[in-house]
Design a protein around this motif. Structure first.
Motif, PDB file in Angstrom:
ATOM      1  N   ARG A 159       0.835  -1.205   0.000  1.00 41.59           N
ATOM      2  CA  ARG A 159       0.000   0.000   0.000  1.00 41.59           C
ATOM      3  C   ARG A 159       0.875   1.262   0.000  1.00 41.59           C
ATOM      4  O   ARG A 159       0.599   2.231  -0.709  1.00 41.59           O
ATOM      5  CB  ARG A 159      -0.930  -0.008   1.202  1.00 41.59           C
ATOM      6  CG  ARG A 159      -1.965   1.093   1.121  1.00 41.59           C
ATOM      7  CD  ARG A 159      -2.971   0.993   2.218  1.00 41.59           C
ATOM      8  NE  ARG A 159      -2.358   1.607   3.401  1.00 41.59           N
ATOM      9  CZ  ARG A 159      -2.795   1.468   4.626  1.00 41.59           C
ATOM     10  NH1 ARG A 159      -3.828   0.711   4.874  1.00 41.59           N
ATOM     11  NH2 ARG A 159      -2.200   2.077   5.625  1.00 41.59           N
ATOM     12  N   LEU A 160       1.961   1.248   0.780  1.00 41.92           N
ATOM     13  CA  LEU A 160       2.878   2.389   0.794  1.00 41.92           C
ATOM     14  C   LEU A 160       3.542   2.584  -0.559  1.00 41.92           C
ATOM     15  O   LEU A 160       3.647   3.714  -1.052  1.00 41.92           O
ATOM     16  CB  LEU A 160       3.941   2.197   1.882  1.00 41.92           C
ATOM     17  CG  LEU A 160       3.445   2.244   3.323  1.00 41.92           C
ATOM     18  CD1 LEU A 160       4.538   1.785   4.269  1.00 41.92           C
ATOM     19  CD2 LEU A 160       2.961   3.639   3.673  1.00 41.92           C
ATOM     20  N   ARG A 161       3.967   1.486  -1.149  1.00 43.03           N
ATOM     21  CA  ARG A 161       4.611   1.591  -2.474  1.00 43.03           C
ATOM     22  C   ARG A 161       3.630   2.109  -3.515  1.00 43.03           C
ATOM     23  O   ARG A 161       3.990   2.930  -4.370  1.00 43.03           O
ATOM     24  CB  ARG A 161       5.187   0.244  -2.871  1.00 43.03           C
ATOM     25  CG  ARG A 161       6.407  -0.130  -2.053  1.00 43.03           C
ATOM     26  CD  ARG A 161       6.988  -1.483  -2.457  1.00 43.03           C
ATOM     27  NE  ARG A 161       8.129  -1.781  -1.621  1.00 43.03           N
ATOM     28  CZ  ARG A 161       8.246  -2.871  -0.875  1.00 43.03           C
ATOM     29  NH1 ARG A 161       7.298  -3.801  -0.874  1.00 43.03           N
ATOM     30  NH2 ARG A 161       9.321  -3.055  -0.132  1.00 43.03           N
ATOM     31  N   ALA A 166       1.649   6.435  -7.006  1.00 38.41           N
ATOM     32  CA  ALA A 166       0.535   7.295  -7.414  1.00 38.41           C
ATOM     33  C   ALA A 166       0.903   8.771  -7.294  1.00 38.41           C
ATOM     34  O   ALA A 166       0.444   9.590  -8.083  1.00 38.41           O
ATOM     35  CB  ALA A 166      -0.705   6.985  -6.580  1.00 38.41           C
ATOM     36  N   ASP A 167       1.721   9.098  -6.299  1.00 43.48           N
ATOM     37  CA  ASP A 167       2.165  10.479  -6.099  1.00 43.48           C
ATOM     38  C   ASP A 167       3.359  10.838  -6.982  1.00 43.48           C
ATOM     39  O   ASP A 167       3.872  11.948  -6.910  1.00 43.48           O
ATOM     40  CB  ASP A 167       2.543  10.717  -4.635  1.00 43.48           C
ATOM     41  CG  ASP A 167       1.341  10.730  -3.720  1.00 43.48           C
ATOM     42  OD1 ASP A 167       0.203  10.845  -4.213  1.00 43.48           O
ATOM     43  OD2 ASP A 167       1.537  10.619  -2.502  1.00 43.48           O
ATOM     44  N   ARG A 168       3.818   9.862  -7.770  1.00 45.40           N
ATOM     45  CA  ARG A 168       4.997  10.031  -8.620  1.00 45.40           C
ATOM     46  C   ARG A 168       6.217  10.455  -7.817  1.00 45.40           C
ATOM     47  O   ARG A 168       7.031  11.264  -8.244  1.00 45.40           O
ATOM     48  CB  ARG A 168       4.725  11.005  -9.744  1.00 45.40           C
ATOM     49  CG  ARG A 168       3.654  10.492 -10.657  1.00 45.40           C
ATOM     50  CD  ARG A 168       3.477  11.361 -11.831  1.00 45.40           C
ATOM     51  NE  ARG A 168       2.399  10.796 -12.627  1.00 45.40           N
ATOM     52  CZ  ARG A 168       1.994  11.284 -13.752  1.00 45.40           C
ATOM     53  NH1 ARG A 168       2.558  12.340 -14.244  1.00 45.40           N
ATOM     54  NH2 ARG A 168       1.011  10.721 -14.403  1.00 45.40           N
ATOM     55  N   SER A 169       6.305   9.890  -6.631  1.00 43.14           N
ATOM     56  CA  SER A 169       7.419  10.201  -5.737  1.00 43.14           C
ATOM     57  C   SER A 169       8.646   9.398  -6.149  1.00 43.14           C
ATOM     58  O   SER A 169       8.536   8.231  -6.534  1.00 43.14           O
ATOM     59  CB  SER A 169       7.036   9.826  -4.301  1.00 43.14           C
ATOM     60  OG  SER A 169       8.154   9.932  -3.458  1.00 43.14           O
ATOM     61  N   PRO A 170       9.826   9.997  -6.047  1.00 43.69           N
ATOM     62  CA  PRO A 170      11.043   9.234  -6.319  1.00 43.69           C
ATOM     63  C   PRO A 170      11.436   8.342  -5.139  1.00 43.69           C
ATOM     64  O   PRO A 170      12.418   7.627  -5.197  1.00 43.69           O
ATOM     65  CB  PRO A 170      12.093  10.322  -6.560  1.00 43.69           C
ATOM     66  CG  PRO A 170      11.608  11.478  -5.748  1.00 43.69           C
ATOM     67  CD  PRO A 170      10.102  11.406  -5.789  1.00 43.69           C
ATOM     68  N   ALA A 171      10.651   8.376  -4.061  1.00 48.95           N
ATOM     69  CA  ALA A 171      10.983   7.597  -2.863  1.00 48.95           C
ATOM     70  C   ALA A 171      10.627   6.127  -3.045  1.00 48.95           C
ATOM     71  O   ALA A 171       9.728   5.766  -3.796  1.00 48.95           O
ATOM     72  CB  ALA A 171      10.251   8.155  -1.648  1.00 48.95           C
ATOM     73  N   VAL A 172      11.370   5.295  -2.331  1.00 54.00           N
ATOM     74  CA  VAL A 172      11.108   3.861  -2.274  1.00 54.00           C
ATOM     75  C   VAL A 172      10.925   3.465  -0.812  1.00 54.00           C
ATOM     76  O   VAL A 172      11.343   4.186   0.095  1.00 54.00           O
ATOM     77  CB  VAL A 172      12.252   3.022  -2.906  1.00 54.00           C
ATOM     78  CG1 VAL A 172      12.418   3.359  -4.382  1.00 54.00           C
ATOM     79  CG2 VAL A 172      13.561   3.222  -2.162  1.00 54.00           C
ATOM     80  N   VAL A 173      10.316   2.312  -0.607  1.00 52.64           N
ATOM     81  CA  VAL A 173      10.185   1.719   0.720  1.00 52.64           C
ATOM     82  C   VAL A 173      10.897   0.384   0.629  1.00 52.64           C
ATOM     83  O   VAL A 173      10.520  -0.474  -0.171  1.00 52.64           O
ATOM     84  CB  VAL A 173       8.713   1.501   1.111  1.00 52.64           C
ATOM     85  CG1 VAL A 173       8.625   0.819   2.467  1.00 52.64           C
ATOM     86  CG2 VAL A 173       7.954   2.799   1.113  1.00 52.64           C
ATOM     87  N   ALA A 174      11.950   0.218   1.424  1.00 50.08           N
ATOM     88  CA  ALA A 174      12.751  -0.999   1.335  1.00 50.08           C
ATOM     89  C   ALA A 174      13.533  -1.201   2.632  1.00 50.08           C
ATOM     90  O   ALA A 174      13.687  -0.263   3.414  1.00 50.08           O
ATOM     91  CB  ALA A 174      13.733  -0.879   0.166  1.00 50.08           C
ATOM     92  N   PRO A 175      14.032  -2.407   2.830  1.00 55.26           N
ATOM     93  CA  PRO A 175      14.921  -2.613   3.983  1.00 55.26           C
ATOM     94  C   PRO A 175      16.155  -1.719   3.835  1.00 55.26           C
ATOM     95  O   PRO A 175      16.545  -1.349   2.732  1.00 55.26           O
ATOM     96  CB  PRO A 175      15.303  -4.086   3.883  1.00 55.26           C
ATOM     97  CG  PRO A 175      14.234  -4.712   3.044  1.00 55.26           C
ATOM     98  CD  PRO A 175      13.793  -3.641   2.081  1.00 55.26           C
ATOM     99  N   PHE A 176      16.752  -1.386   4.960  1.00 55.76           N
ATOM    100  CA  PHE A 176      17.970  -0.573   4.971  1.00 55.76           C
ATOM    101  C   PHE A 176      19.091  -1.459   5.494  1.00 55.76           C
ATOM    102  O   PHE A 176      19.053  -1.906   6.642  1.00 55.76           O
ATOM    103  CB  PHE A 176      17.789   0.651   5.871  1.00 55.76           C
ATOM    104  CG  PHE A 176      18.913   1.642   5.771  1.00 55.76           C
ATOM    105  CD1 PHE A 176      18.922   2.593   4.773  1.00 55.76           C
ATOM    106  CD2 PHE A 176      19.953   1.615   6.668  1.00 55.76           C
ATOM    107  CE1 PHE A 176      19.944   3.515   4.666  1.00 55.76           C
ATOM    108  CE2 PHE A 176      20.986   2.532   6.578  1.00 55.76           C
ATOM    109  CZ  PHE A 176      20.979   3.481   5.573  1.00 55.76           C
ATOM    110  N   ALA A 177      20.070  -1.739   4.647  1.00 51.44           N
ATOM    111  CA  ALA A 177      21.173  -2.620   5.029  1.00 51.44           C
ATOM    112  C   ALA A 177      22.077  -1.943   6.053  1.00 51.44           C
ATOM    113  O   ALA A 177      22.627  -0.878   5.790  1.00 51.44           O
ATOM    114  CB  ALA A 177      21.980  -3.015   3.799  1.00 51.44           C
TER     115      ALA A 177
END
Length: 187
Positions: A159-161, A166-177
């Protein structure tokens, strides 16, 4: 009930109070001068669902009962860094005791060693940890701003992705190593 540690003018807290009437947004700001400037020049006003006070965020949260808030948002800086006392393993464990979710706004330079230590502290306090930010920052290929999120329950990642797309954001949601970075510690 969201406790915003830092936030000075309370922009996020004010937006959430307006968007979610009935929910409590509580801003805890260490610097009374920052609050005075926000009140005089940045539009910080009394509003339903918004509580603003001076205090040290970690101490305020330490006085709370277990599970007494839904989320803690840490958006506090001294210069360009989150104050160390807010991001130690012990501080994050204390936040995890009172909140279901903690989000920390972090600005770091490549190779994001500070962000890695904070993420390691979150991983010690929460079952689920993700990062939100520009893909090169989340992948630790470039310095910049990243929001690290720890949660006791699984997060709605798809849902976050979808919302970011939808907002055309360059952000991603992912684990942070973390790269094996140890968390910061008190003392």
């Amino acid at each position: 009930h969201v406790v915003h540690v830092g936030g000075a003018a309370g922009a996020l807290a004010r937006a959430l109070a307006a968007a979610r009437p009935g929910d409590l947004q509580e801003v805890v700001e260490l610097d009374p001068e920052a609050l005075e400037i926000a009140r005089r020049h940045l539009g910080l006003r009394r509003a339903p669902g918004l509580k603003v006070r001076t205090g040290e965020g970690r101490a305020v949260l330490a006085a709370r009962a277990d599970g007494s808030v839904d989320a803690v948002v840490v958006d506090a800086f001294v210069g360009a860094r989150v104050p160390r006392e807010l991001v130690t393993a012990e501080a994050l464990a204390g936040f995890a005791r009172v909140a279901r979710l903690v989000a920390l706004n972090v600005v770091d330079a490549k190779p994001l060693e500070e962000a890695a230590a904070i993420a390691a502290g979150l991983a010690g306090a929460f079952a689920h940890v993700v990062a939100v930010g520009a893909a090169p920052v989340v992948a630790r290929r470039r310095g910049g701003n990243v929001v690290l999120v720890g949660s006791h329950a699984p997060l709605p990642l798809e849902r976050l992705r979808a919302r970011l797309a939808a907002d055309r954001s360059p952000a991603v949601v992912a684990p942070f190593a973390t790269g094996g970075a140890p968390p910061f510690r008190d003392g």
